[in-house]
Design an enzyme around this catalytic site. Structure first.
Site, PDB file in Angstrom:
ATOM      1  CG  ASP A 193      -0.579   0.067   2.812  1.00  0.00           C
ATOM      2  OD1 ASP A 193       0.824  -0.537   2.578  1.00  0.00           O
ATOM      3  OD2 ASP A 193      -0.901  -0.027   3.589  1.00  0.00           O
ATOM      4  CG  ASP A 270       6.023  -2.104  12.930  1.00  0.00           C
ATOM      5  OD1 ASP A 270       6.140  -3.441  13.484  1.00  0.00           O
ATOM      6  OD2 ASP A 270       5.794  -1.695  12.470  1.00  0.00           O
TER       7      ASP A 270
END
Ligand code: UD1
Ligand code: MN
Length: 426
Positions: A193, A270
């Site tokens: 995306d 992350d």
């Protein structure tokens, strides 16, 4: 003669051991083994063997990693810019709009041999696979499919995080493919995306030698967490070092994967990377103006962040010929000297003063913060991100956060004598 004796003794010990083990097992599960049918016993045994095998293969992998590490030279091998190959790994799942990302990746790609595109697809979504397949035929990209798309069984409170678990598992597999199966020496990771800027490839090509040369760097990212339109200058050339791992279009070397891959987490990869156990004091390069932006309204993290923040991020539109520029100012020694002096020489003001506009004649202003609450309150007033991960504010370098406020550069900085990040700040 003596040898025969020895063999006999070993055999006797072995048999006795087997006998003892059998006896212990039976007495530990009284009546159990006896009452279980042979078929079930076989099944249990099969299960045990399977378990042992997978354990062994994990061990073997671990050993191989260690071996690789030992044989790696500590000084980086000089690299040849002309022969250097930098693959782009695009992480996809079930969104057919992956075509939007692919179109830009192909449109701006200066050379398809130098920047091979690998789309790794999770989720087994046929319509998305069909879209990707079109690019395989027309643009010679690689389409690999994550073989494990099974559900991950989680206890109730974690169940809602299933998506984070799946994508972390996918990342691990895809990165192992890039580095171990295809044997690349670096990678740029993007998601399905993301839009990219025209100089996306130029940016990563030019920063690679810096990343390679400087052991205090472990990534280059296309992302500025405070990259909203009114928070950045229009200087597209401007780059920084950041202690905060930004992700969202980022490059790492194989040596980093060899280090973090074997302990890759089951979820929240992350934030895990931002922890000091992984980051180990290392920084990333990040731009003033983002080289990626996301159009993924609905994602694993449920879109709240998108409406509040992500959709305002400015994507760079100018092409900066980074490879023709000297980026050595980003190397730690040079950068630290320059950046420390820059911040030190900037006049200090209070938040109120900065907001009043009375000092708008100055190029830059500095605001100090000493506590977590001070940081948060100032950040809120000036509109920048106010959160911390592992004690590090977004985009901070040596505690300093740089951004634009009403056309003026602001350094939100800890006072002199700063002792490092406080992991308790959250
Ligand atoms: C957010 C981050 C993203 C990070 C992720 C993990 C932003 C804008 N995005 O994801 O960079 O990787 O958290 O902490 O901050 N995917 C799979 N398998 C799945 C589901 C998703 O491979 O089962 C892939 C998607 O194709 C996509 C990536 O994982 O490439 C991120 O998924 P997305 O749905 O976009 O989640 P975000 O909330 O944006
Ligand atoms: Mn996303």
């Amino acid at each position: 003669m003596r040898r025969k004796h020895l063999v006999a003794i070993v055999v006797v010990i072995f048999l006795t051991w087997n006998f003892l083990m059998y006896y212990m097992l039976v007495s530990k599960n009284p009546g159990k083994l006896g009452s279980i049918s042979v078929e079930d016993q076989l099944k249990i045994l099969q299960g045990d063997i399977r378990h042992q095998l997978s354990h062994n293969s994990e061990l073997l992998q671990h050993l191989q990693e260690l071996d690789r590490k030992i044989h790696q030279t500590t000084t980086p091998v000089p690299y040849d810019a002309n022969r250097f190959i930098l693959p782009i790994l695009l992480i996809a799942c079930d969104r057919t709009t992956v075509s939007r990302s692919l179109d830009l990746l192909i449109k701006y790609r200066p050379n398809k041999n130098k920047f091979p595109i690998i789309v790794s697809q999770d989720c087994g979504h046929k319509p998305t696979a069909d879209v990707i397949q079109r690019y395989v035929m027309e643009h010679d990209i690689k389409h690999i499919k994550h073989p494990n798309i099974s559900d991950i069984h989680l206890p109730w409170p974690q169940k809602k995080f299933q998506g984070y678990y799946k994508l972390s598992r996918h990342y691990r597999w895809a990165l192992n493919q890039v580095f171990h199966t295809f044997n690349h020496s670096a990678v740029v990771i993007v998601e399905d995306d993301l839009d990219i800027s025209p100089d996306f490839y130029e940016y990563f090509s030019a920063t690679f030698p810096i990343l390679h040369q400087d052991p205090s760097l472990w990534c280059v990212s296309a992302w500025n967490d405070n990259g909203k339109l009114d928070m950045v200058s229009d200087d597209a050339e401007l780059l920084y070092r950041s202690d905060f791992f930004p992700g969202l279009g980022w490059m790492m070397e194989k040596s980093t994967w060899l280090e973090i891959g074997p302990k890759w987490p089951d979820a929240f990869w992350d934030d895990w990377m931002r922890h000091p156990d992984q980051r180990r004091g290392r920084a990333c390069i990040r731009p003033e103006i983002c080289r990626t932006s996301t159009f993924g309204k609905k994602g694993v993290s449920k879109g709240l962040f998108y409406e509040k923040h992500l959709k305002f991020i400015k994507l760079n539109s100018k092409f900066v010929p980074f490879t023709q520029k000297d980026l050595s100012y980003l190397l730690k020694d040079k950068y630290d000297t320059y950046f420390t002096k820059l911040v030190k020489d900037t006049p200090e003001v209070t938040v109120a003063e900065a907001m009043s506009g009375h000092r708008s004649n100055m190029k830059a202003l500095k605001i100090l913060y000493s506590t977590k609450d001070e940081y948060k309150s100032t950040a809120k007033k000036l509109g920048i991100m106010d959160d911390f991960k592992a004690g590090v504010p977004r985009v901070a370098y040596n505690g300093v956060v740089s951004f634009m406020y009403r056309g003026q550069r602001i350094y939100l900085s800890p006072p002199p004598g700063w002792k490092g990040y406080n992991i308790k700040w959250s």
